[in-house]
Scaffold this motif. Structure first.
Motif, PDB file in Angstrom:
ATOM      1  N   LEU A  79       0.862  -1.170   0.000  1.00 56.47           N
ATOM      2  CA  LEU A  79       0.000   0.000   0.000  1.00 56.47           C
ATOM      3  C   LEU A  79       0.903   1.226   0.000  1.00 56.47           C
ATOM      4  N   GLN A  80       0.734   2.084  -0.990  1.00 56.52           N
ATOM      5  CA  GLN A  80       1.573   3.265  -1.133  1.00 56.52           C
ATOM      6  C   GLN A  80       0.721   4.497  -0.897  1.00 56.52           C
ATOM      7  N   ALA A  81       0.964   5.160   0.235  1.00 48.35           N
ATOM      8  CA  ALA A  81       0.208   6.359   0.581  1.00 48.35           C
ATOM      9  C   ALA A  81       0.972   7.611   0.185  1.00 48.35           C
ATOM     10  N   SER A  82       0.234   8.632  -0.204  1.00 46.41           N
ATOM     11  CA  SER A  82       0.855   9.903  -0.561  1.00 46.41           C
ATOM     12  C   SER A  82      -0.157  11.025  -0.404  1.00 46.41           C
ATOM     13  N   GLY A  83       0.331  12.273  -0.516  1.00 40.53           N
ATOM     14  CA  GLY A  83      -0.562  13.412  -0.520  1.00 40.53           C
ATOM     15  C   GLY A  83      -0.517  14.281   0.715  1.00 40.53           C
ATOM     16  N   GLY A  84       0.239  13.884   1.711  1.00 39.63           N
ATOM     17  CA  GLY A  84       0.326  14.699   2.907  1.00 39.63           C
ATOM     18  C   GLY A  84       1.096  15.975   2.652  1.00 39.63           C
ATOM     19  N   GLY A  85       1.091  16.846   3.658  1.00 42.42           N
ATOM     20  CA  GLY A  85       1.827  18.091   3.525  1.00 42.42           C
ATOM     21  C   GLY A  85       1.444  19.071   4.605  1.00 42.42           C
ATOM     22  N   LEU A  86       1.903  20.296   4.427  1.00 44.99           N
ATOM     23  CA  LEU A  86       1.606  21.389   5.355  1.00 44.99           C
ATOM     24  C   LEU A  86       0.503  22.241   4.754  1.00 44.99           C
ATOM     25  N   VAL A  87      -0.529  22.502   5.532  1.00 41.76           N
ATOM     26  CA  VAL A  87      -1.657  23.296   5.055  1.00 41.76           C
ATOM     27  C   VAL A  87      -2.143  24.187   6.184  1.00 41.76           C
ATOM     28  N   GLN A  88      -2.678  25.326   5.827  1.00 39.38           N
ATOM     29  CA  GLN A  88      -3.214  26.245   6.817  1.00 39.38           C
ATOM     30  C   GLN A  88      -4.579  25.776   7.308  1.00 39.38           C
ATOM     31  N   PRO A  89      -4.969  26.165   8.507  1.00 40.06           N
ATOM     32  CA  PRO A  89      -6.321  25.841   8.976  1.00 40.06           C
ATOM     33  C   PRO A  89      -7.368  26.299   7.982  1.00 40.06           C
ATOM     34  N   GLY A  90      -8.349  25.446   7.758  1.00 42.36           N
ATOM     35  CA  GLY A  90      -9.375  25.733   6.771  1.00 42.36           C
ATOM     36  C   GLY A  90      -9.045  25.228   5.383  1.00 42.36           C
TER      37      GLY A  90
ATOM     38  N   LEU B 192      -5.467  12.761   0.156  1.00 39.35           N
ATOM     39  CA  LEU B 192      -4.553  11.644   0.311  1.00 39.35           C
ATOM     40  C   LEU B 192      -4.925  10.524  -0.655  1.00 39.35           C
ATOM     41  N   SER B 193      -3.908   9.807  -1.116  1.00 37.55           N
ATOM     42  CA  SER B 193      -4.127   8.670  -2.006  1.00 37.55           C
ATOM     43  C   SER B 193      -3.424   7.443  -1.448  1.00 37.55           C
TER      44      SER B 193
ATOM     45  N   TRP C  69      -0.684  -2.622   6.121  1.00 38.27           N
ATOM     46  CA  TRP C  69      -0.491  -1.201   6.356  1.00 38.27           C
ATOM     47  C   TRP C  69       0.449  -0.599   5.323  1.00 38.27           C
ATOM     48  N   GLY C  70       0.145   0.623   4.940  1.00 38.59           N
ATOM     49  CA  GLY C  70       1.063   1.385   4.121  1.00 38.59           C
ATOM     50  C   GLY C  70       1.946   2.228   5.016  1.00 38.59           C
ATOM     51  N   GLN C  71       2.926   2.872   4.395  1.00 38.39           N
ATOM     52  CA  GLN C  71       3.747   3.786   5.175  1.00 38.39           C
ATOM     53  C   GLN C  71       2.916   5.036   5.448  1.00 38.39           C
ATOM     54  N   GLY C  72       3.232   5.763   6.448  1.00 42.39           N
ATOM     55  CA  GLY C  72       2.453   6.945   6.789  1.00 42.39           C
ATOM     56  C   GLY C  72       2.791   8.132   5.919  1.00 42.39           C
ATOM     57  N   THR C  73       1.860   9.061   5.887  1.00 39.13           N
ATOM     58  CA  THR C  73       2.092  10.340   5.222  1.00 39.13           C
ATOM     59  C   THR C  73       1.713  11.442   6.213  1.00 39.13           C
TER      60      THR C  73
END
Length: 118
Positions: free
Chosen positions: A3-14, A19-20, A108-112
């Motif tokens: 399972l390959q997870a991706s799509g995380g990052g830094l985002v402002q509130p709101g 995620l994929s 389980w995939g790796q975390g993002t």
């Protein structure tokens, strides 16, 4: 099973993130696919899940903001996260469960990392 997870990052509130989770096997081979998250110092918790028939479930804190979906042809499960809050900050993990001889077999995939901060 991978399972390959991706799509995380830094985002402002709101803000929003998508995620994929791409599976090496057909997602129909799994009874359940889900997203979990683990914040620092806290236990891993279920965020959202989708069963093979397509029904979905969400933890109360994300209802109305997060949407789990899937693309069978792409063997991918998504987690669309809207109206993100600082308390959504966590490492998000993709999970898939397949019953083998009646016994649940989790993968389980790796975390993002998702960080919600101004």
């Amino acid at each position: 099973v991978q399972l390959q997870a991706s799509g995380g990052g830094l985002v402002q509130p709101g803000g929003a993130l998508n995620l994929s989770c791409v599976a090496s096997d057909s997602i129909f081979s799994f009874n359940v696919m889900a997203w979990f998250r683990q914040a620092p110092g806290k236990q891993r918790e279920l965020v959202a899940a989708i069963v093979s028939g397509g029904s979905t479930t969400y933890t109360d804190s994300v209802k109305g903001r997060f949407t789990i979906s899937r693309d069978i042809a792409k063997k991918t499960v998504y987690l669309r996260m809207n109206s993100l809050k600082p308390e959504d900050t966590a490492v998000y993990y993709c999970n898939a469960v397949r019953r083998v001889a009646g016994t649940p077999e989790p993968h389980w995939g790796q975390g993002t990392q998702v960080t919600v901060s101004s």
